[in-house]
Enzyme design. Structure first.
Site, PDB file in Angstrom:
ATOM      1  N   LYS A 213       0.873  -1.147  -0.010  1.00  0.00           N
ATOM      2  CA  LYS A 213       0.028  -0.166   0.145  1.00  0.00           C
ATOM      3  C   LYS A 213       0.871   1.163   0.036  1.00  0.00           C
ATOM      4  O   LYS A 213       0.666   2.145  -0.912  1.00  0.00           O
ATOM      5  CB  LYS A 213      -0.789   0.036   1.302  1.00  0.00           C
ATOM      6  CG  LYS A 213      -1.800   0.997   1.531  1.00  0.00           C
ATOM      7  CD  LYS A 213      -2.784   0.885   2.595  1.00  0.00           C
ATOM      8  CE  LYS A 213      -3.718   2.142   3.093  1.00  0.00           C
ATOM      9  NZ  LYS A 213      -4.409   1.933   4.172  1.00  0.00           N
ATOM     10  N   GLU A 219      10.458  -4.818   4.512  1.00  0.00           N
ATOM     11  CA  GLU A 219      10.524  -6.370   3.939  1.00  0.00           C
ATOM     12  C   GLU A 219      10.056  -6.447   2.451  1.00  0.00           C
ATOM     13  O   GLU A 219      10.826  -7.242   1.819  1.00  0.00           O
ATOM     14  CB  GLU A 219       9.600  -7.068   5.065  1.00  0.00           C
ATOM     15  CG  GLU A 219       9.973  -7.248   6.457  1.00  0.00           C
ATOM     16  CD  GLU A 219       9.365  -6.157   7.087  1.00  0.00           C
ATOM     17  OE1 GLU A 219       8.937  -5.254   6.734  1.00  0.00           O
ATOM     18  OE2 GLU A 219       9.219  -6.381   8.423  1.00  0.00           O
ATOM     19  N   GLY A 274      -4.926  -2.252   5.606  1.00  0.00           N
ATOM     20  CA  GLY A 274      -4.242  -3.330   4.927  1.00  0.00           C
ATOM     21  C   GLY A 274      -4.666  -4.600   5.085  1.00  0.00           C
ATOM     22  O   GLY A 274      -5.069  -5.514   4.344  1.00  0.00           O
ATOM     23  N   ARG A 275      -5.354  -4.955   6.483  1.00  0.00           N
ATOM     24  CA  ARG A 275      -5.780  -6.146   6.824  1.00  0.00           C
ATOM     25  C   ARG A 275      -7.243  -6.368   6.374  1.00  0.00           C
ATOM     26  O   ARG A 275      -7.755  -7.452   6.416  1.00  0.00           O
ATOM     27  CB  ARG A 275      -5.848  -6.466   8.246  1.00  0.00           C
ATOM     28  CG  ARG A 275      -6.395  -5.390   9.085  1.00  0.00           C
ATOM     29  CD  ARG A 275      -6.025  -5.398  10.630  1.00  0.00           C
ATOM     30  NE  ARG A 275      -6.409  -4.247  11.555  1.00  0.00           N
ATOM     31  CZ  ARG A 275      -5.741  -3.207  11.559  1.00  0.00           C
ATOM     32  NH1 ARG A 275      -4.618  -2.983  11.063  1.00  0.00           N
ATOM     33  NH2 ARG A 275      -6.476  -2.279  12.316  1.00  0.00           N
ATOM     34  N   GLU A 360      -4.806  -7.360  15.396  1.00  0.00           N
ATOM     35  CA  GLU A 360      -4.144  -5.919  14.844  1.00  0.00           C
ATOM     36  C   GLU A 360      -5.387  -5.125  14.978  1.00  0.00           C
ATOM     37  O   GLU A 360      -5.210  -3.877  15.366  1.00  0.00           O
ATOM     38  CB  GLU A 360      -3.644  -6.086  13.289  1.00  0.00           C
ATOM     39  CG  GLU A 360      -2.659  -4.793  13.198  1.00  0.00           C
ATOM     40  CD  GLU A 360      -1.771  -4.897  12.029  1.00  0.00           C
ATOM     41  OE1 GLU A 360      -0.671  -4.597  11.968  1.00  0.00           O
ATOM     42  OE2 GLU A 360      -2.248  -5.358  10.932  1.00  0.00           O
ATOM     43  N   HIS A 391      -5.376 -33.938  17.721  1.00  0.00           N
ATOM     44  CA  HIS A 391      -4.396 -34.925  18.217  1.00  0.00           C
ATOM     45  C   HIS A 391      -3.226 -34.036  18.757  1.00  0.00           C
ATOM     46  O   HIS A 391      -2.085 -34.617  18.923  1.00  0.00           O
ATOM     47  CB  HIS A 391      -3.702 -35.617  16.925  1.00  0.00           C
ATOM     48  CG  HIS A 391      -4.806 -36.583  16.353  1.00  0.00           C
ATOM     49  ND1 HIS A 391      -5.216 -37.899  16.688  1.00  0.00           N
ATOM     50  CD2 HIS A 391      -5.900 -36.093  15.777  1.00  0.00           C
ATOM     51  CE1 HIS A 391      -6.153 -38.483  16.079  1.00  0.00           C
ATOM     52  NE2 HIS A 391      -6.577 -37.483  15.342  1.00  0.00           N
ATOM     53  N   LYS A 516       9.635  -1.283  14.499  1.00  0.00           N
ATOM     54  CA  LYS A 516      10.125  -0.735  13.425  1.00  0.00           C
ATOM     55  C   LYS A 516      11.085   0.279  13.587  1.00  0.00           C
ATOM     56  O   LYS A 516      12.338   0.248  12.945  1.00  0.00           O
ATOM     57  CB  LYS A 516       8.894  -0.183  12.241  1.00  0.00           C
ATOM     58  CG  LYS A 516       8.141  -1.099  11.779  1.00  0.00           C
ATOM     59  CD  LYS A 516       7.325  -0.617  10.737  1.00  0.00           C
ATOM     60  CE  LYS A 516       6.156  -1.195  10.245  1.00  0.00           C
ATOM     61  NZ  LYS A 516       5.442  -0.432   9.546  1.00  0.00           N
TER      62      LYS A 516
HETATM   63  C1  G6Q Z   1      -2.352  -4.015   8.009  1.00  0.00           C
HETATM   64  C2  G6Q Z   1      -1.297  -3.456   8.615  1.00  0.00           C
HETATM   65  C3  G6Q Z   1       0.176  -3.999   7.938  1.00  0.00           C
HETATM   66  C4  G6Q Z   1       0.436  -3.693   6.419  1.00  0.00           C
HETATM   67  C5  G6Q Z   1       1.793  -4.017   6.175  1.00  0.00           C
HETATM   68  C6  G6Q Z   1       2.370  -3.973   4.824  1.00  0.00           C
HETATM   69  O1  G6Q Z   1      -3.326  -3.595   8.322  1.00  0.00           O
HETATM   70  O2  G6Q Z   1      -1.263  -1.886   8.266  1.00  0.00           O
HETATM   71  O3  G6Q Z   1      -0.141  -5.518   8.164  1.00  0.00           O
HETATM   72  O4  G6Q Z   1      -0.467  -4.199   5.674  1.00  0.00           O
HETATM   73  O5  G6Q Z   1       2.732  -3.463   7.165  1.00  0.00           O
HETATM   74  O6  G6Q Z   1       2.082  -2.418   4.476  1.00  0.00           O
HETATM   75  P1  G6Q Z   1       2.202  -2.127   3.108  1.00  0.00           P
HETATM   76  O7  G6Q Z   1       1.184  -2.689   2.243  1.00  0.00           O
HETATM   77  O8  G6Q Z   1       2.357  -0.413   3.032  1.00  0.00           O
HETATM   78  O9  G6Q Z   1       3.551  -2.639   2.339  1.00  0.00           O
END
Ligand code: G6Q
Length: 559
Positions: A213, A219, A274-275, A360, A391, A516
């Site tokens: 986003k 990462e 994001g989620r 989250e 199990h 972070k």
């Molecule tokens: C979700 C969070 C988080 C995010 C990641 C990736 O609600 O905001 O999990 O999706 O940190 O972020 P980017 O899409 O900006 O790389």
């Protein structure tokens, strides 16, 4: 947005909350055995069946008064108004000043949803149409790689909300996916994740989707750079990036800077968390796997739940019921966790996906106004597919000292029927286990029943089950893209309901920031040519020194 009535000082001072506390004191010792004995129809009455889901909550430790009091609490917390505020596009993510409109991602083209006076629905459909056209080109072989080979491998690079949903959806809908294509997902900054994803692939047939986003996530950018280096090295031409990389982002400048043509970028918007983004262009890998029609079916499944959530009365509203039961179990039964147990192998990543969605969103300790809460908020979600979990960890759920409410999820039909030895098929065996687990948890086995089986007295305490352990069972006919969308939206909206009651912002995630920030300082200290002056606590300082030494010894061959 804070609670509309400023005289409400806090959740636990609400008369409706206190009424629930008094009620709990009365109902607390009540046994599910007694509740079922007193009401022979309970298992058919405490059920909601709608939009393809059958949700049995009769094995929750509630009676008619509990349900009424929970609804009264929901009304006192302005839940109906908060639902409308979300659907209307109000900026309910107050700490980030944003609207929360994942529901717009699955709204039909005929709907109108305004954000700052702008109708976002046409934007959503424009991106969906571009995704569909692109997916069709890749799937049909019209989109060719740099050397003229067709794309057979798709690697989606992203993390968190830009990864967990796509991974889960791909696994869930594998049966509907193109079996002649390979789909993989790279998220971890651990280089092993990338290396293992590409080790047996031909770069000439491999397309990377960089999902971010912000397009600033450490990462994802590290892995995207690794992917570009791997791809360009194999194809021998920088220009190959145009055919082997596409991006999903809200940050066109970042995408261009990375070297991806923004003509090959699929956008989304800051009003999608994001989620909550797997049904946006972040789900491009899902669409490539199952096709545009399948993706639209999934969106229709989400939308069916959105409509249900918005319009069904509170007492027949699936996410409202699930959310309020979660509050009851969390705050009154004091259950710290929820186990999500899909009896469906294709849903193996569903618990991992839900962990982010729930934790989250609702892992917060202050209200919208910034006051520290004096009650527990989001429970810990976890789980594994059944019957595997039976199990391993079910022992604790049956006989441990903690209450672990369970969500059992099962289907009437498997997508892979196999005959079982001794009658029925393996799917009947699977479902027999799901149903038996809920029964065992609720009703247990008394000492008398254990003795009656001839158990030696010394073993009676070990072999009895106290029961009274709550569970919900969700059934649907078959795992389809449509029902997957409906199921995900059920949990999305249940999370929202819980957040409204707890008066927290379910849509921010400030808690992930501190680690972070600290990592930025630490990386400089790890890579400095000579050990820098370390000013952390003694443990952190020692760990930095020990890691530098282990690494340097390994590199020099001393280790
Ligand atoms: C979700 C969070 C988080 C995010 C990641 C990736 O609600 O905001 O999990 O999706 O940190 O972020 P980017 O899409 O900006 O790389």
């Amino acid at each position: 947005m804070s609670r509309p009535d400023p005289t409400q000082a806090g959740l636990t001072t609400l008369p409706q909350w206190q009424a629930l506390q008094q009620h709990f004191a009365a109902i607390g010792p009540l046994q599910l055995r007694e509740l079922f004995a007193a009401d022979p129809q309970r298992g058919e009455r405490l059920v909601i069946e709608d939009i393809g889901l059958y949700l049995d909550y009769s094995k929750q430790r509630v009676d008619a008064d509990t349900l009424r009091l929970l609804r009264e609490l929901a009304v006192a917390c302005a839940l109906p108004q908060r639902i409308e505020a979300m659907f209307r596009g109000d900026k309910i993510n107050s700490t980030e000043g944003r609207a929360v409109l994942h529901v717009a991602l699955r709204a039909p083209a005929t709907e109108k949803i305004l954000v700052d006076g702008h109708d976002v629905v046409p934007d959503v459909h424009e991106v969906l149409d571009r995704m569909a056209a692109f997916s069709e080109r890749v799937r049909s072989g019209a989109w060719l790689g740099h050397t003229g080979k067709r794309i057979r491998n798709v690697i989606s690079i992203g993390i968190g909300g830009s990864d967990l949903g796509p991974v889960m959806a791909y696994e869930a809908l594998r049966d509907y996916s193109r079996r002649d294509m390979t789909f993989r997902f790279v998220s971890n900054v651990d280089s092993t994740d990338f290396a293992e994803a590409v080790r047996d692939l031909d770069a000439a047939e491999t397309l990377f989707i960089v999902c971010s986003k912000t397009f600033t996530t450490l990462e994802t950018l590290s892995n995207a750079h690794a992917a570009r280096a791997w791809s360009v090295a194999a194809l021998g031409d920088e220009k190959s990036v145009a055919k082997h990389f596409v991006a999903v982002s809200t940050n066109a400048d970042g995408v261009a800077k990375f070297g991806i043509d923004t003509a090959n970028m699929f956008g989304f918007w800051d009003w999608v968390g994001g989620r909550y983004s797997m049904d946006s262009s972040i789900g491009l890998s899902t669409m490539l796997a199952i096709g545009a029609d399948g993706f639209r079916e999934m969106l229709a499944g989400f939308h069916a739940m959105d409509e249900h959530f918005r319009h069904a009365p509170l007492e027949k509203n699936l996410p409202v019921l699930m959310g309020m039961l979660a509050v009851w179990n969390n705050n009154f039964l004091d259950a710290a966790t929820v186990a999500v147990l899909p009896y469906e192998q294709y849903l193996k990543r569903f618990p991992a996906y839900l962990q982010q969605l729930t934790m989250e969103s609702n892992g917060k300790h202050v209200t919208l106004d910034g006051a520290t809460v004096d009650y527990n908020t989001g429970p810990i979600y976890w789980g594994e597919p059944g019957t595997n979990g039976q199990h391993s960890f079910y022992q604790l759920i049956h006989q441990g000292t903690r209450i672990v409410p369970c969500d059992f999820i099962g289907f009437g039909q498997t997508l892979n029927p196999l005959p079982a030895q001794g009658g029925g098929d393996q799917h009947d065996l699977l479902m027999a286990n799901l149903i038996a687990q809920g029964e065992a948890l609720a009703f247990g086995k008394t000492a008398g029943e254990v003795r009656a089986e001839g158990t030696p007295e010394a073993l009676v305490p070990h072999r009895m089950f106290e029961g009274n352990r709550p569970s919900t069972t969700i059934l649907a006919a078959k795992l389809t893209p449509h029902i997957l969308g409906t199921l995900i939206a059920l949990y999305e909206h249940s999370v929202f309901v819980q957040g409204v009651i707890w008066d927290i912002d379910s849509f921010d995630q400030w808690g992930v920031e501190l680690g972070k920030q600290l990592a930025k300082t630490t990386i400089a200290e790890l890579v400095a040519a000579h050990e820098p002056k370390l000013a952390h606590d003694s443990s952190t300082n020692a760990l930095i020194r020990r890691y530098r030494q282990l690494r340097d010894d390994a590199i020099s061959g001393k280790a």
